[in-house]
Design a protein around this motif. Structure first.
Motif, PDB file in Angstrom:
ATOM      1  N   ARG A 186      43.695  52.932  45.950  1.00 33.14           N
ATOM      2  CA  ARG A 186      42.402  53.434  46.415  1.00 33.14           C
ATOM      3  C   ARG A 186      41.515  53.712  45.208  1.00 33.14           C
ATOM      4  NH1 ARG A 186      46.301  57.155  46.249  1.00 33.14           N
ATOM      5  NH2 ARG A 186      45.843  59.314  45.643  1.00 33.14           N
ATOM      6  N   LYS A 187      40.215  53.716  45.460  1.00 34.50           N
ATOM      7  CA  LYS A 187      39.241  53.948  44.397  1.00 34.50           C
ATOM      8  C   LYS A 187      39.148  55.433  44.068  1.00 34.50           C
ATOM      9  CE  LYS A 187      35.800  52.031  46.585  1.00 34.50           C
ATOM     10  NZ  LYS A 187      36.483  51.613  47.816  1.00 34.50           N
ATOM     11  N   GLY A 188      38.716  55.700  42.829  1.00 27.39           N
ATOM     12  CA  GLY A 188      38.594  57.078  42.373  1.00 27.39           C
ATOM     13  C   GLY A 188      37.281  57.737  42.728  1.00 27.39           C
ATOM     14  N   GLY A 189      36.314  56.961  43.225  1.00 27.38           N
ATOM     15  CA  GLY A 189      35.049  57.539  43.649  1.00 27.38           C
ATOM     16  C   GLY A 189      33.998  57.610  42.555  1.00 27.38           C
ATOM     17  N   SER A 190      34.098  56.786  41.535  1.00 29.53           N
ATOM     18  CA  SER A 190      33.094  56.772  40.469  1.00 29.53           C
ATOM     19  C   SER A 190      31.766  56.249  41.006  1.00 29.53           C
ATOM     20  CB  SER A 190      33.553  55.867  39.323  1.00 29.53           C
ATOM     21  OG  SER A 190      34.829  56.241  38.862  1.00 29.53           O
ATOM     22  N   THR A 191      30.673  56.674  40.370  1.00 30.00           N
ATOM     23  CA  THR A 191      29.350  56.177  40.749  1.00 30.00           C
ATOM     24  C   THR A 191      28.829  55.131  39.770  1.00 30.00           C
ATOM     25  OG1 THR A 191      28.284  58.003  39.557  1.00 30.00           O
ATOM     26  CG2 THR A 191      28.759  58.322  41.910  1.00 30.00           C
ATOM     27  N   THR A 192      29.404  55.075  38.560  1.00 35.09           N
ATOM     28  CA  THR A 192      29.013  54.068  37.572  1.00 35.09           C
ATOM     29  C   THR A 192      30.251  53.451  36.950  1.00 35.09           C
ATOM     30  OG1 THR A 192      28.919  55.647  35.726  1.00 35.09           O
ATOM     31  CG2 THR A 192      26.896  55.311  36.996  1.00 35.09           C
ATOM     32  N   ASN A 193      30.054  52.287  36.345  1.00 33.05           N
ATOM     33  CA  ASN A 193      31.077  51.655  35.515  1.00 33.05           C
ATOM     34  C   ASN A 193      30.404  51.242  34.210  1.00 33.05           C
ATOM     35  OD1 ASN A 193      33.478  50.560  34.588  1.00 33.05           O
ATOM     36  ND2 ASN A 193      33.825  49.287  36.404  1.00 33.05           N
ATOM     37  N   GLY A 194      31.196  50.921  33.208  1.00 36.67           N
ATOM     38  CA  GLY A 194      30.658  50.595  31.910  1.00 36.67           C
ATOM     39  C   GLY A 194      30.554  49.099  31.681  1.00 36.67           C
ATOM     40  N   LEU A 195      29.820  48.733  30.624  1.00 40.43           N
ATOM     41  CA  LEU A 195      29.633  47.325  30.302  1.00 40.43           C
ATOM     42  C   LEU A 195      30.958  46.657  29.954  1.00 40.43           C
ATOM     43  CD1 LEU A 195      27.480  45.086  29.894  1.00 40.43           C
ATOM     44  CD2 LEU A 195      27.444  45.732  27.476  1.00 40.43           C
ATOM     45  N   ALA A 196      31.747  47.274  29.078  1.00 38.34           N
ATOM     46  CA  ALA A 196      33.029  46.679  28.695  1.00 38.34           C
ATOM     47  C   ALA A 196      34.030  46.731  29.836  1.00 38.34           C
ATOM     48  CB  ALA A 196      33.595  47.380  27.463  1.00 38.34           C
ATOM     49  N   THR A 197      34.068  47.843  30.547  1.00 40.43           N
ATOM     50  CA  THR A 197      35.071  47.981  31.601  1.00 40.43           C
ATOM     51  C   THR A 197      34.757  47.135  32.821  1.00 40.43           C
ATOM     52  OG1 THR A 197      33.950  50.063  32.171  1.00 40.43           O
ATOM     53  CG2 THR A 197      35.985  50.216  30.914  1.00 40.43           C
ATOM     54  N   THR A 198      33.519  46.664  32.947  1.00 37.39           N
ATOM     55  CA  THR A 198      33.167  45.684  33.984  1.00 37.39           C
ATOM     56  C   THR A 198      33.286  44.260  33.464  1.00 37.39           C
ATOM     57  OG1 THR A 198      31.593  47.263  34.949  1.00 37.39           O
ATOM     58  CG2 THR A 198      31.353  44.957  35.588  1.00 37.39           C
ATOM     59  N   GLY A 199      32.927  44.060  32.197  1.00 33.90           N
ATOM     60  CA  GLY A 199      32.800  42.713  31.658  1.00 33.90           C
ATOM     61  C   GLY A 199      33.987  42.208  30.874  1.00 33.90           C
ATOM     62  N   THR A 200      35.128  42.907  30.976  1.00 36.68           N
ATOM     63  CA  THR A 200      36.320  42.476  30.230  1.00 36.68           C
ATOM     64  C   THR A 200      37.488  42.304  31.187  1.00 36.68           C
ATOM     65  OG1 THR A 200      35.481  43.906  28.460  1.00 36.68           O
ATOM     66  CG2 THR A 200      37.604  42.894  28.090  1.00 36.68           C
ATOM     67  N   LEU A 201      37.200  41.690  32.300  1.00 31.57           N
ATOM     68  CA  LEU A 201      38.211  41.411  33.325  1.00 31.57           C
ATOM     69  C   LEU A 201      38.292  39.917  33.617  1.00 31.57           C
ATOM     70  CD1 LEU A 201      36.939  44.149  35.837  1.00 31.57           C
ATOM     71  CD2 LEU A 201      38.719  44.453  34.099  1.00 31.57           C
ATOM     72  N   ILE A 202      37.224  39.225  33.297  1.00 37.28           N
ATOM     73  CA  ILE A 202      37.006  37.872  33.816  1.00 37.28           C
ATOM     74  C   ILE A 202      38.020  36.863  33.301  1.00 37.28           C
ATOM     75  CG2 ILE A 202      35.299  37.391  32.012  1.00 37.28           C
ATOM     76  CD1 ILE A 202      34.172  36.073  35.059  1.00 37.28           C
ATOM     77  N   LEU A 203      38.460  36.987  32.060  1.00 34.55           N
ATOM     78  CA  LEU A 203      39.395  36.010  31.503  1.00 34.55           C
ATOM     79  C   LEU A 203      40.745  36.117  32.175  1.00 34.55           C
ATOM     80  CD1 LEU A 203      40.241  33.857  29.467  1.00 34.55           C
ATOM     81  CD2 LEU A 203      40.558  35.681  27.772  1.00 34.55           C
ATOM     82  N   GLU A 204      41.276  37.324  32.265  1.00 40.06           N
ATOM     83  CA  GLU A 204      42.614  37.507  32.824  1.00 40.06           C
ATOM     84  C   GLU A 204      42.650  37.161  34.314  1.00 40.06           C
ATOM     85  OE1 GLU A 204      41.981  40.355  29.362  1.00 40.06           O
ATOM     86  OE2 GLU A 204      40.830  39.706  31.127  1.00 40.06           O
ATOM     87  N   TRP A 205      41.622  37.602  35.052  1.00 39.68           N
ATOM     88  CA  TRP A 205      41.616  37.368  36.498  1.00 39.68           C
ATOM     89  C   TRP A 205      41.314  35.914  36.833  1.00 39.68           C
ATOM     90  CZ3 TRP A 205      41.752  41.238  40.630  1.00 39.68           C
ATOM     91  CH2 TRP A 205      42.145  42.508  40.177  1.00 39.68           C
ATOM     92  N   THR A 206      40.462  35.275  36.039  1.00 36.88           N
ATOM     93  CA  THR A 206      40.209  33.850  36.267  1.00 36.88           C
ATOM     94  C   THR A 206      41.456  33.036  35.972  1.00 36.88           C
ATOM     95  OG1 THR A 206      37.849  34.067  35.776  1.00 36.88           O
ATOM     96  CG2 THR A 206      38.808  31.877  35.556  1.00 36.88           C
ATOM     97  N   ARG A 207      42.162  33.385  34.902  1.00 35.27           N
ATOM     98  CA  ARG A 207      43.395  32.663  34.594  1.00 35.27           C
ATOM     99  C   ARG A 207      44.412  32.838  35.719  1.00 35.27           C
ATOM    100  NH1 ARG A 207      45.099  28.100  32.904  1.00 35.27           N
ATOM    101  NH2 ARG A 207      47.185  28.107  31.993  1.00 35.27           N
TER     102      ARG A 207
END
Length: 521
Positions: A186-207
């Motif tokens: 389940r989600k923690g209920g954050s209202t924002t996310n960061g640039l790195a923590t949003t933009g550093t997922l794409i390589l691993e998940w795409t692979r």
């Protein structure tokens, strides 16, 4: 806060690379490399010491406390150091450790943890480590493993973990919540996310999508990334390609225009060019956004300290106002500019990267331990010295600044890899053995200062002769990054080594886990 005219903050910008829109990765002649087996073997010995201490006192927990010979479960208790160590053990061909970790991986219960889960940290360490191990074993390496491992079990565990993490993206915009809880997910209920923590997922998940044939993993991260490729409103992009930090989860809009090449934003820029290397056809837009960020960095951010104007650093930004401070974390940027220059055939990027490597090298050789600080600052040589954003050092660091070209604002060293990482890219780009020597010197200094008890520990003050005391913590990325870069810069060529001629078979995630490029080689 007074606005800053940035015209004097840099030399001229590099040319915009208009002709690259349809270009494939550039090819050039590879340099000659020198193998130094003695140095490589000494790094392997440090890896073994670190592993033995971890395995005896901490396994299967996350991290070793080498002074007290205890453990910490700082990454959810799934054995972060073991998973982070696997790709390094594989490239070192340390079969005893490889077999210990391969035996452990199928037993990890990724459904269960009592602590908060970071989507970002879990992706780069666990998911990246698993996908990398699968790629290396199935494509490049299997000899020496005691019994042929059930490699599908590695991929099954990666998929199981990602399936638990997917709930993070169940938001109105698709921008994920970085804070999760399991049992059930389940989600923690954050209202924002960061640039790195949003933009550093794409390589691993795409692979993972490419390996499993399930497109959902890639689609989730690519939707989240779309808000970063097309930032809104305008305050989120104060300079072309250079973005703010905080993104609203509700609608994907930026809340600020404050950023840097350092912590919190760094690996977003890193992954733009790496995704293009991973698949030039699918990720040409990522290349274009990296070019925009690189050109703006050259035009607006390049800075030289008053006492050592031959050194080059990159400023951070608060809107359009610059601040002359940087971090050990940001020192990956030299390697990233070099990689971008090699990939695109643009010497201006490679040249800036090499200059940034020189600057970060100065932060190492300037301290009492020969190790660079967590955070440092300088006074820009081109702005007025009385500018509100260009103040001199504290009185007690004036002499240090005169000599070194920077002053220390946080003297910790937490076993970070970024400076040695950039030495590695500089060496692979040029073949110049001075970068091997710099990496060797850094490794020796770390070995001398941080080796304690059953392993290696972060230290409190790099400008104290003895490091100022130990924090009693051995980070998992010590295995994944510092030891891997320190080894490979002296080791023989191999499929996972970075190739200056762009015949790369692998691209490395931000945790230094080599991931097979989409097309293979």
């Amino acid at each position: 806060m007074r606005g800053l005219s940035v015209a004097g903050a840099s030399a001229a910008a590099s040319p915009l690379l208009l002709g690259l829109a349809a270009a494939a990765p550039h090819k050039q002649r590879a340099p000659q490399y020198v193998v130094n087996k003695q140095r490589a073997d000494e790094v392997k010995e440090a890896f073994q010491v670190s592993w033995d201490g971890y395995y005896k006192y901490a396994f299967p927990h996350d991290s070793l406390r080498p002074v007290s010979n205890t453990f910490a479960d700082d990454r959810n208790g799934w054995g972060a150091s073991a998973v982070d160590a696997l790709s390094t053990a594989l490239v070192m061909e340390n079969w005893d450790v490889v077999n210990q970790i391969l035996e452990y991986i199928p037993t990890i219960n990724f459904d269960n943890t009592t602590t908060e889960v970071s989507l970002f940290e879990t992706t780069i360490r666990y998911l990246g480590g698993l996908v990398s191990a699968y790629d290396i074993i199935t494509n490049s390496l299997s000899l020496g493993i005691q019994k042929q491992p059930d490699v599908e079990a590695i991929l099954t565990q990666a998929k199981r973990l990602a399936d638990n993490l997917k709930v993070a993206f169940d938001t109105p915009s698709g921008v994920p919540d970085n804070s999760l809880y399991f049992n059930p997910p389940r989600k923690g209920g954050s209202t924002t996310n960061g640039l790195a923590t949003t933009g550093t997922l794409i390589l691993e998940w795409t692979r993972l999508s490419d390996l499993t044939g399930d497109s959902e993993y890639a689609e989730l991260t690519q939707k989240a990334e779309s808000y970063l490729l097309h930032p809104e409103p305008a305050l989120g992009e104060p300079f072309p390609g250079l973005l703010g930090t905080n993104i609203r989860i509700e609608d994907g809009k930026f809340e600020d225009g404050n950023g840097s090449w350092g912590g919190g934003t760094d690996s977003f820029y890193e992954y733009l060019i790496k995704m293009y290397i991973y698949d030039p056809e699918r990720f040409a837009e990522y290349r274009d956004r990296w070019i925009a960020a690189a050109d703006s960095s050259i035009k607006y951010l390049v800075s030289h300290p008053t006492t050592r104007p031959e050194l080059t650093f990159l400023a951070l930004w608060r809107g359009k106002e610059l601040r002359f401070s940087s971090q050990h974390l940001a020192c990956f940027h030299g390697g990233n500019f070099i990689l971008g220059g090699l990939t695109l055939g643009e010497q201006a990027y490679t040249d800036l990267g090499l200059a940034l490597v020189e600057g970060c090298h100065a932060t190492y050789v300037g301290t009492a331990t020969g190790i660079g600080p967590e955070v440092f600052a300088w006074q820009d040589s081109q702005l007025p010295l009385n500018a509100s954003n260009n103040q001199p050092p504290p009185e007690d660091q004036t002499a240090f600044y005169e000599k070194s070209g920077f002053w220390i604002t946080n003297g910790h060293y937490v076993l970070r890899p970024e400076v040695i990482e950039s030495y590695y890219y500089a060496y692979r780009a040029t073949g110049d053995t001075k970068y091997q020597d710099w990496a060797w010197d850094a490794f020796q200094r770390i070995n001398k200062t941080c080796r304690v008890g059953s392993g290696f520990s972060s230290i409190k003050d790099v400008n104290a002769p003895d490091g100022g005391g130990f924090d009693d913590f051995q980070e998992s990325f010590w295995f994944a990054e510092v030891l891997k870069y320190s080894y490979l810069i002296h080791a023989e060529d191999a499929p996972w080594q970075v190739k200056a001629d762009n015949t790369n078979e692998y691209v490395w995630n931000t945790e230094a886990h080599p991931i097979r490029v989409a097309g293979g080689k």
